[in-house]
Design an enzyme around this catalytic site. Structure first.
Site, PDB file in Angstrom:
ATOM      1  N   ASP A  48       0.806  -1.226   0.000  1.00  0.00           N
ATOM      2  CA  ASP A  48       0.000   0.000   0.000  1.00  0.00           C
ATOM      3  C   ASP A  48       0.841   1.279   0.000  1.00  0.00           C
ATOM      4  O   ASP A  48       0.319   2.344   0.319  1.00  0.00           O
ATOM      5  CB  ASP A  48      -0.885   0.021   1.252  1.00  0.00           C
ATOM      6  N   CYS A  93     -20.148 -12.854  -7.059  1.00  0.00           N
ATOM      7  CA  CYS A  93     -21.128 -11.974  -6.418  1.00  0.00           C
ATOM      8  C   CYS A  93     -22.562 -12.313  -6.830  1.00  0.00           C
ATOM      9  O   CYS A  93     -23.504 -12.068  -6.064  1.00  0.00           O
ATOM     10  CB  CYS A  93     -20.843 -10.516  -6.774  1.00  0.00           C
ATOM     11  N   CYS A 153     -26.307 -10.452  -5.944  1.00  0.00           N
ATOM     12  CA  CYS A 153     -26.271  -9.746  -4.652  1.00  0.00           C
ATOM     13  C   CYS A 153     -25.834  -8.295  -4.843  1.00  0.00           C
ATOM     14  O   CYS A 153     -24.865  -8.002  -5.543  1.00  0.00           O
ATOM     15  CB  CYS A 153     -25.311 -10.454  -3.699  1.00  0.00           C
ATOM     16  N   CYS A 210     -23.724  -4.778  -0.700  1.00  0.00           N
ATOM     17  CA  CYS A 210     -22.691  -3.762  -0.450  1.00  0.00           C
ATOM     18  C   CYS A 210     -23.058  -2.424  -1.067  1.00  0.00           C
ATOM     19  O   CYS A 210     -22.731  -1.362  -0.528  1.00  0.00           O
ATOM     20  CB  CYS A 210     -21.332  -4.241  -0.963  1.00  0.00           C
ATOM     21  N   CYS A 229     -24.486   1.387   1.391  1.00  0.00           N
ATOM     22  CA  CYS A 229     -23.630   2.579   1.408  1.00  0.00           C
ATOM     23  C   CYS A 229     -24.444   3.827   1.755  1.00  0.00           C
ATOM     24  O   CYS A 229     -25.358   4.196   1.017  1.00  0.00           O
ATOM     25  CB  CYS A 229     -22.951   2.766   0.050  1.00  0.00           C
ATOM     26  N   CYS A 284     -17.246   8.651  -0.787  1.00  0.00           N
ATOM     27  CA  CYS A 284     -16.921   7.519   0.088  1.00  0.00           C
ATOM     28  C   CYS A 284     -16.485   8.027   1.462  1.00  0.00           C
ATOM     29  O   CYS A 284     -15.589   8.875   1.566  1.00  0.00           O
ATOM     30  CB  CYS A 284     -15.816   6.679  -0.543  1.00  0.00           C
ATOM     31  N   CYS A 333     -14.852   3.516   6.948  1.00  0.00           N
ATOM     32  CA  CYS A 333     -16.216   2.993   6.948  1.00  0.00           C
ATOM     33  C   CYS A 333     -16.145   1.530   6.540  1.00  0.00           C
ATOM     34  O   CYS A 333     -15.507   1.192   5.539  1.00  0.00           O
ATOM     35  CB  CYS A 333     -17.085   3.779   5.972  1.00  0.00           C
ATOM     36  N   CYS A 344     -19.765  -1.619   3.660  1.00  0.00           N
ATOM     37  CA  CYS A 344     -19.834  -2.497   2.492  1.00  0.00           C
ATOM     38  C   CYS A 344     -19.052  -3.792   2.696  1.00  0.00           C
ATOM     39  O   CYS A 344     -19.377  -4.825   2.094  1.00  0.00           O
ATOM     40  CB  CYS A 344     -19.372  -1.769   1.232  1.00  0.00           C
ATOM     41  N   CYS A 361     -21.165  -8.068   3.521  1.00  0.00           N
ATOM     42  CA  CYS A 361     -20.923  -9.074   2.483  1.00  0.00           C
ATOM     43  C   CYS A 361     -21.243 -10.489   2.991  1.00  0.00           C
ATOM     44  O   CYS A 361     -20.695 -10.934   4.006  1.00  0.00           O
ATOM     45  CB  CYS A 361     -19.468  -9.022   2.020  1.00  0.00           C
TER      46      CYS A 361
END
Length: 344
Positions: free
Chosen positions: A130, A184, A187, A190, A194, A210, A237, A240, A244
């Site tokens: 990162d 996914c 579905c 998520c 939000c 976001c 946050c 989402c 899941c």
């Protein structure tokens, strides 16, 4: 060799490993260009400035022949959504409730990298967590660790949503794994959860809406129409991620330094708002939260106080009306006005 590498990676603390080629994600350059062209990166100018590298892993280090992607779980032992029903308390993203994962994951990556160099003398490695223009999620998908869900985060059938990613680029040729396919289905949990509607479409995100971006990356005042939607979320946050369905398969975190500190699981907004710069630095030493600084942190806390509906918290806000930081003063004025409006 690959099997022994995987065994050693698990011994070092990683739960999963996958291999891909640096050129295995040709689609990301176009996606990133579209994201930036639409201004969805907000104030994250480094995305545009380093797009050439970020959109093409081969350009980052042309000599690299393989990318080893590794996953480490930080699965919480509590429901991160429960704190949202306690408006006098602060909601802090699970990953930030204890030690900075960058330091922990990087040490493990280096340990695995050193082992690899011992097995293959003459080769080179570079490790990333990162902190460089590396698109970890598409690379991890190409390496078979999971797929990018409709919330753009990586999801795994074995690990759920709660895991960190690390990358080891190497000049060593290692047989790649098959990429993971999307699971996914229909579905949309998520997307539906939000609070700020930050997803213009499945697998697209507008960072400017976001809450993770707004509380961590965004400098200065947050747009007034978004402040009420932030609730009591003061750093990141998890909505989402937490919603899941694949989390029913989430692997438990084995690293105790990821377990939430008692004082950060449900801290009182009043106590956090009272932190000066020295107090902030002391409280969040070794925490990823330290990077946003006291002023941005208190700004976020004041938005949460304004959303609390608790007039008793006004006493905490008054001293901040004369703060030296203009954004803090703006947030304090907004919080008081919001509490007054909610009372009416």
């Amino acid at each position: 060799m690959k099997a022994r590498l995987q065994d050693y990676a698990r011994e070092a603390g990683f739960a999963a490993m996958g291999i891909c080629r640096p050129d295995s994600v040709p689609q990301i350059a176009g996606r990133l260009q579209d994201f930036v062209d639409k201004g969805r990166h907000g104030q994250m100018g480094w995305m545009a400035e380093r797009m050439h590298w970020r959109g093409n892993p081969s350009a980052l280090w042309p000599e690299a022949r393989s990318v080893i992607m590794l996953a480490e779980p930080y699965t919480p032992d509590h429901d991160p959504l429960e704190i949202l029903d306690r408006p006098d308390r602060a909601a802090i993203s699970v990953y930030a409730q204890n030690r900075d994962y960058h330091d922990i994951v990087k040490k493990r990556l280096k340990r695995v990298g050193r082992w690899l160099l011992e097995q293959a003398p003459g080769h080179e490695i570079k490790v990333f967590v990162d902190t460089a223009p590396v698109m970890e999620k598409p690379l991890a998908e190409a390496a078979g660790l999971g797929w990018q869900g409709k919330h753009t985060n990586l999801v795994s059938r074995d690990l759920g949503s709660w895991f960190f990613l690390g990358a080891i680029f190497t000049t060593l040729e290692i047989e790649p794994d098959a990429p993971e396919r999307d699971h996914c289905g229909s579905c949309t949990a998520c997307l539906d959860i939000c609070p700020t509607r930050a997803f213009p479409a499945p697998r697209q995100i507008d960072a400017r809406r976001c809450i993770s971006y707004l509380t961590i990356e965004h400098h200065g005042p947050v747009a007034e129409e978004l402040r009420p939607l932030m609730g009591n979320r003061i750093y990141g946050c998890d909505d989402c991620l937490a919603i899941c369905p694949w989390n029913k398969f989430a692997a438990a975190a084995s690293e105790m330094r990821y377990a939430g500190r008692e004082d950060l699981l449900e801290p009182k907004l009043a106590e956090l708002a009272a932190l000066d710069d020295a107090g902030f630095r002391e409280k969040f030493s070794g925490s990823p939260m330290k990077r946003i600084g006291r002023n941005r942190f208190v700004r976020n806390v004041l938005y949460a106080i304004g959303n609390s509906g608790d007039p008793a918290l006004s006493e905490t806000v008054f001293p901040l009306l004369s703060d030296t930081d203009a954004t803090v003063v703006d947030a304090a004025e907004w919080a008081l006005a919001r509490l007054s409006d909610l009372q009416d």
